[in-house]
Design a protein around this motif. Structure first.
Motif, PDB file in Angstrom:
ATOM      1  N   ASN A 325       0.833  -1.208   0.000  1.00 31.01           N
ATOM      2  CA  ASN A 325       0.000   0.000   0.000  1.00 31.01           C
ATOM      3  C   ASN A 325       0.866   1.256   0.000  1.00 31.01           C
ATOM      4  O   ASN A 325       2.100   1.182  -0.034  1.00 31.01           O
ATOM      5  CB  ASN A 325      -0.994  -0.018   1.165  1.00 31.01           C
ATOM      6  N   LYS A 329       3.521  -0.783   3.252  1.00 33.52           N
ATOM      7  CA  LYS A 329       3.202  -1.955   4.048  1.00 33.52           C
ATOM      8  C   LYS A 329       2.610  -3.037   3.156  1.00 33.52           C
ATOM      9  O   LYS A 329       1.740  -2.764   2.330  1.00 33.52           O
ATOM     10  CB  LYS A 329       2.195  -1.610   5.161  1.00 33.52           C
ATOM     11  N   ILE A 331       0.192  -5.846   2.292  1.00 28.48           N
ATOM     12  CA  ILE A 331      -1.135  -6.210   2.787  1.00 28.48           C
ATOM     13  C   ILE A 331      -1.645  -7.505   2.169  1.00 28.48           C
ATOM     14  O   ILE A 331      -2.613  -8.079   2.657  1.00 28.48           O
ATOM     15  CB  ILE A 331      -2.140  -5.075   2.537  1.00 28.48           C
ATOM     16  N   ASN A 406      -6.343   2.483   3.715  1.00 30.46           N
ATOM     17  CA  ASN A 406      -5.354   1.617   4.351  1.00 30.46           C
ATOM     18  C   ASN A 406      -5.767   1.106   5.728  1.00 30.46           C
ATOM     19  O   ASN A 406      -4.966   1.007   6.645  1.00 30.46           O
ATOM     20  CB  ASN A 406      -4.008   2.358   4.466  1.00 30.46           C
ATOM     21  N   GLN A 409      -7.893  -4.091   5.698  1.00 29.60           N
ATOM     22  CA  GLN A 409      -7.735  -4.661   4.370  1.00 29.60           C
ATOM     23  C   GLN A 409      -8.255  -6.099   4.362  1.00 29.60           C
ATOM     24  O   GLN A 409      -7.981  -6.877   5.264  1.00 29.60           O
ATOM     25  CB  GLN A 409      -6.262  -4.641   3.958  1.00 29.60           C
TER      26      GLN A 409
END
Length: 420
Positions: A325, A329, A331, A406, A409
């Motif tokens: 993202n 990070k 995900i 964000n 997710q």
């Protein structure tokens, strides 16, 4: 009326490659002769932009060019950009460690900086002595420093070693003490480079909390450089995006992070034409539900891969990808092993795909991180980023609380498909 505490006007910084100082005596005399006649420095007209990926044609390079911005009192300003974008050079100029080639910095109040581990510390002196030394450099009196010293030591967590020479400290302990000194001795402007990444997770959390406190409650200004976009998102109200020594954008932080994330490879297809003497991913292609690289939440999403094998006897190949993202990070993570499905048994090109029937991601910018390795020996063949795409909530009812970026997710499980 805005309460401007720091103002950068037309800041540029030029370096001569391969030289210490400004270069030759001839160049220095030429500069002096132009200055005597009231003319511009002739070497300011030449020089390449700060792009490490190109060789360049000049001995001069502009680490920064035409930087202009203002910072209000109590504001936390983030600064982000790729390695070599000019972030550290800008902070050194703001901290008066180095002078700009052109332009000026106007500030009101003391500036404390944390640019590198151990900056301003004397290794032969104890931690306690270095607190007084750093305080004196910041213009504090001995009485002012003494009134804060217990808080500094407590926050740093170095009480047991405070009377030990700093040269025996680890890098993490040094940063802890340096940050505590900079934060508690109450400078009007606090300038922090990436050094907090050296500390452990607990200290990073404490440091971010302290920076929030001194800006919101203490009315002090913080300039914060970090590659940790989560920290920038949490801390900064506005953010500067630097690229090749120039300002690409100065925006509200979430928008600035989106711009920075889109600086990743934004093509829907990654192609590598050059063949190497080991297995390699030669093509990655994303197939989105909408035009270009736009993906609708909850719609099908597909990733096509091509792996080139120069030797058909290679075994134990492992292919994996992550969807990252805009806070850098991971995900989503998916992988496949050669011993599960014969994905890489053919010489030359092996094709396969990964399909999501319903890719459920909140709106925002994302990109792929690819890995190709030997699952048995752990040898890594490739690791790279590619294929940015944007997720939007298309034809979906906006809930009363609004879509958030964000968070929470969730995806339906995808599936690997081998192609002949």
């Amino acid at each position: 009326m805005k309460d401007i505490i720091l103002k950068a006007e037309n800041i540029s910084k030029q370096y001569r490659l391969g030289q210490v100082g400004t270069g030759t005596l001839t160049h220095d005399l030429n500069r002096w002769w132009h200055q005597v006649r009231g003319k511009e420095n002739p070497y300011l007209r030449i020089g390449d932009t700060n792009d490490r990926s190109t060789k360049g044609e000049s001995d001069y390079v502009w680490a920064l060019q035409d930087i202009n911005f203002e910072v209000e009192r109590g504001e936390v300003l983030g600064i982000i950009g790729k390695n070599g974008a000019g972030k550290s050079t800008l902070l050194k100029i703001l901290s008066k460690v180095t002078a700009p080639t052109t332009g000026s910095i106007k500030s009101r109040g003391r500036i404390a900086s944390l640019l590198e581990v151990g900056t301003g510390f004397n290794g032969e002196m104890s931690g306690r002595e270095n607190i007084f030394l750093n305080g004196a450099i910041l213009g504090m009196t001995k009485k002012e420093i003494a009134s804060k010293i217990d808080e500094i030591i407590d926050f740093s967590g170095c009480e047991r070693y405070i009377d030990t020479p700093v040269k025996r400290y680890s890098s993490g302990m040094t940063v802890r003490l340096a940050f505590a000194v900079a934060a508690f001795l109450e400078p009007e402007i606090l300038v922090i480079d990436e050094v907090l990444a050296v500390g452990d997770a607990e200290f990073q959390k404490k440091a971010i909390g302290k920076m929030q406190d001194i800006s919101r409650n203490g009315g002090r200004t913080v300039l914060f450089v970090s590659h940790d976009l989560s920290a920038i998102s949490t801390l900064a109200t506005r953010t500067i995006v630097l690229s090749n020594g120039s300002i690409l954008a100065i925006e509200e932080t979430n928008k600035a992070i989106s711009i920075y994330s889109s600086m990743q490879q934004n093509e829907s297809i990654f192609v590598q034409n050059e063949l190497v003497d080991k297995p390699s991913i030669t093509k990655v292609e994303i197939v989105t539900s909408e035009r270009g690289t736009l993906q609708a939440n909850g719609k099908p999403f597909k990733i096509n891969f091509e792996i080139n094998m120069l030797d058909e006897n290679y075994e134990n190949i492992s292919l994996s990808f992550q969807i990252i993202n805009n806070l850098n990070k991971a995900i989503i993570f998916a992988y496949i092993f050669d011993n599960n499905i014969s994905i890489c048994r053919k010489k030359e090109v092996n094709k396969l795909s990964y399909e999501f029937d319903n890719l459920r991601l909140y709106k925002g910018n994302y990109y792929l991180k690819m890995h190709l390795a030997n699952s048995k020996t752990r040898e890594k063949f490739q690791e790279f980023d590619c294929c940015s795409f944007e997720v939007e909530m298309i034809n979906q009812i906006e809930p009363e609380w609004g879509w958030q970026n964000n968070v929470c997710q969730y995806i339906d499980e995808g599936k690997w498909i081998t192609l002949e």
